[in-house]
Design a protein around this motif. Sequence first.
Motif, PDB file in Angstrom:
ATOM      1  N   GLU A  11       2.924  -9.026   7.229  1.00  0.00           N
ATOM      2  CA  GLU A  11       3.627  -7.893   7.842  1.00  0.00           C
ATOM      3  C   GLU A  11       4.291  -8.310   9.148  1.00  0.00           C
ATOM      4  N   ARG A  12       3.613  -9.160   9.906  1.00  0.00           N
ATOM      5  CA  ARG A  12       4.133  -9.484  11.230  1.00  0.00           C
ATOM      6  C   ARG A  12       4.898 -10.804  11.264  1.00  0.00           C
ATOM      7  N   PRO A  24     -11.043  -5.237   6.127  1.00  0.00           N
ATOM      8  CA  PRO A  24      -9.747  -5.529   6.744  1.00  0.00           C
ATOM      9  C   PRO A  24      -9.905  -5.939   8.215  1.00  0.00           C
ATOM     10  N   GLY A  25      -9.122  -6.919   8.622  1.00  0.00           N
ATOM     11  CA  GLY A  25      -9.087  -7.288  10.035  1.00  0.00           C
ATOM     12  C   GLY A  25     -10.071  -8.372  10.447  1.00  0.00           C
ATOM     13  N   HIS A  41      -8.411 -11.481  11.742  1.00  0.00           N
ATOM     14  CA  HIS A  41      -7.794 -11.245  13.049  1.00  0.00           C
ATOM     15  C   HIS A  41      -8.849 -11.333  14.149  1.00  0.00           C
ATOM     16  N   HIS A  86      -6.524  -5.195   2.656  1.00  0.00           N
ATOM     17  CA  HIS A  86      -5.441  -5.320   3.632  1.00  0.00           C
ATOM     18  C   HIS A  86      -4.371  -6.316   3.193  1.00  0.00           C
ATOM     19  N   ARG A 139      -0.179  -5.434  -0.489  1.00  0.00           N
ATOM     20  CA  ARG A 139       0.067  -5.277   0.944  1.00  0.00           C
ATOM     21  C   ARG A 139       0.638  -6.540   1.584  1.00  0.00           C
ATOM     22  N   TRP A 159       5.696  -6.626   2.304  1.00  0.00           N
ATOM     23  CA  TRP A 159       6.311  -6.970   3.593  1.00  0.00           C
ATOM     24  C   TRP A 159       7.185  -8.196   3.468  1.00  0.00           C
ATOM     25  N   ILE A 162       7.006   5.131   5.116  1.00  0.00           N
ATOM     26  CA  ILE A 162       7.059   3.799   5.729  1.00  0.00           C
ATOM     27  C   ILE A 162       8.325   3.063   5.292  1.00  0.00           C
TER      28      ILE A 162
END
Lengths: 445, 343
Positions: free
Chosen positions: B25-26, B125-126, B129, B147, B198, B202, B227
């Motif tokens: 996504e980023r 999720p996460g 990170h 995620h 997901r 992106w 979105i």
Amino acid sequence: MSFPTPSPHQPIVIDGGRIIDPAHGVDRIGRLLINEGRVAALDPSDDDCPDDAYWIDAQDRIVAPGLVDLGAELRQPGREEDETIQTGSDSALAGGYTSVLCCSNTNPVIDSAAAVELVIQISQRVGGVRVFPIGCLSKGRKAEQMAELAILAEAGAIGFSDSPQAMPNDALLKRALDYCRMFDLPIFDRPEVPGLAEGGVMHDGRVALVLGLKGLPTEAEDLAVARDVRLAEATKGRLHVGPVSTMGAIDMIGRVKSRGIPISASVCPQNLHGSDALLRTFDSQFKVHPPMRSPAHVESLQQAVADGTIDAIQSGHMPRAREKKGNDLELAPFGAATLETTLAATITDMIRTDILSWSRAIECLSTNPAKIAKLDAGTLGIGASADVAVIDPETPWTVNASQFLSRCQSSPMEDRELFGRVTHTIVGGRLLFVSVEDSGTIVAG
Amino acid sequence: MDTMTETSPLPFPSNWRHRHLLDLERLQADELFAILSTAERLKRLTDGCRRKLSLLSGKTCANLFFENSTRTRNSFSLAAKRLGADTVEFSSAGSSVAKGETFVDTAKTIEAMGVDWVVTRHQTPGTPHLLAREIGCSVLNAGDGPHEHPTQGLLDILTILQHRGPGDWTQASINPSQLLAGKTVAMVGDIAHSRTARSNIWGLKSLGANVIICGPPTLVSPRWEEIGFEVAHRLDDIVDRCDVLNLLRIQFERQHTRPFPSVREYAALYAMNGARMQRAKSDILIMAPGPINRGVEITPEVADGPHSVILEQVTNGIAVRMAALWLLSGACENASSESNSRS
């Protein structure tokens, strides 16, 4: 570190501050005399101030009734890794609180006279903030049968709730609302339908969808609020709904209030000062309950506080130990330390932005919660218990949870610049907290 | 032994700065292009991911999987070994939590053994990170709950580019954000629980593709439209205008309640079968992240038919994982040499 502190029975003069007492419509510069634990005079002349009085120069500061919290978890007995009554009290005093209602989710839970008395005894030994135990609504917090509410009330419980746990048993809640009319004590309900919220980690919205995290849908709260307000109307029992976090909740509360139903409602700071987008960091500091909602909800809640639909801002202090919050987002528990930031967050995001007047803010943080809990607090009227917070409204500071007096070092406000700090907290005429800038130490205990 | 002279046809992309690969996504279009073109070059240099290079010899890759995995774990291991790195395996499904150790503790323990990358899969999720903030080495997300699964997204997109991309797509002459312009890609099935979806959406969107998210309303939130993605609830409504179908597996293990009445009904609505192939574009590409449930989201005639690129996806998985390991390692070295030259 030491500084000249007043002896416990020494009179105190708070001079030159902006005195705000919503209960009496007071908002002006003045002088407050405290003697023998009570507010003795407003604007006494120099001659009327006792010679041995301890003077606090409150120029450019706010002088308000000490804040009253409708529900903080103090975690003692049984969960001392998260917080103790001592650390919770220190944290509350630093945040300007003079009275705290503590939640019943200790271990053992507060569903017996012995448990109520234990909390009261420890608080008295600590000698800090006034602590008022909320008794369990259901025996063992199991939502099966009523706790012994009259016995709990006799022992000193000032209301009943299984909060922050939701109450899934509609019939039990209705019965308890009926039963409580005989002692006119409030029942506090944190509204949520557990079946709709099961496994949820954050607000059920676009951010949760993108992150793949299970959501806590607003309808889980809305349905429970609908039940709560209808049961309050049907039983004429005393019900406090909160904390609430959704537009739907505000809508229903507003409508029943307009029909004259005497319910009250509260909101937590995390629902007034930040949105679910913060969870994009996956940082468990933002895993709080109620969850941080989308910006539209935040804006509606701010307006509801301003227009009176919501009566009180409660800290929602749910301290949890670092080793628990350090887990992944699903395993980490909900919770954060909020007693030390609630006032500054209100000043920063509500008063400085002209959403709330100072008077309305103090009403929501002190006067109204005291009324809801029927405490002798929340006012600076002559003869009232001298519970006072002196506030420097302008000084900016940056939230650093590792410096909290709370044992919990997790804050959804971490790294935010806030305005306003408490400089002095007085409980029953005793100066128990003086800020680092003013003295360098706490004097509690 | 292979020699480093092989690196000359493998330029390090000047825009690549990331030390971790956490999500798509980023990532910007040019960053996606950097990984994908590197993967394509590495695939060629290794004769289709079969031959070994020594680009990463002396380095160690730790697989830290908190969820069961055979395919992804082996793919990462092979990718590391093809480039000469050592691998070490940690299987922690549930056990470390049972002992009271947090996954960060586990990861720090492994880091202390001197590894260069941690490849991690976790049900929440996460978590990658969080790891990236807590430990010093590179973190590669091999799936964090529903995620993202960035290398799966990349291998799917690499496969699409190989078949439907511009002929010279690895050359920098094309704007990366237009690489898939005009192409319609549908992700079909259990979007709610799909990390593959997901990541894909992106990456595809960044490269200019038109993305359709298709599945029953209980698995496809209307918020996807807010979105910016097209949403469809019937495969029949979209099948004739898709260039690519990516058929996602129904993740029964992540569903606590049945989001549709029966598998039979699901298959009737969403299975890619011979009849639907008749209505599809003649050059449609059929993909599936695997493992596939034959007869549920895809019938055998389609899975094994001429439009299926399911096995090519597997080979491309090794290519993108080689590229990711090499790029993250290079970013770390560039960062340390920059800080050295400054001091």
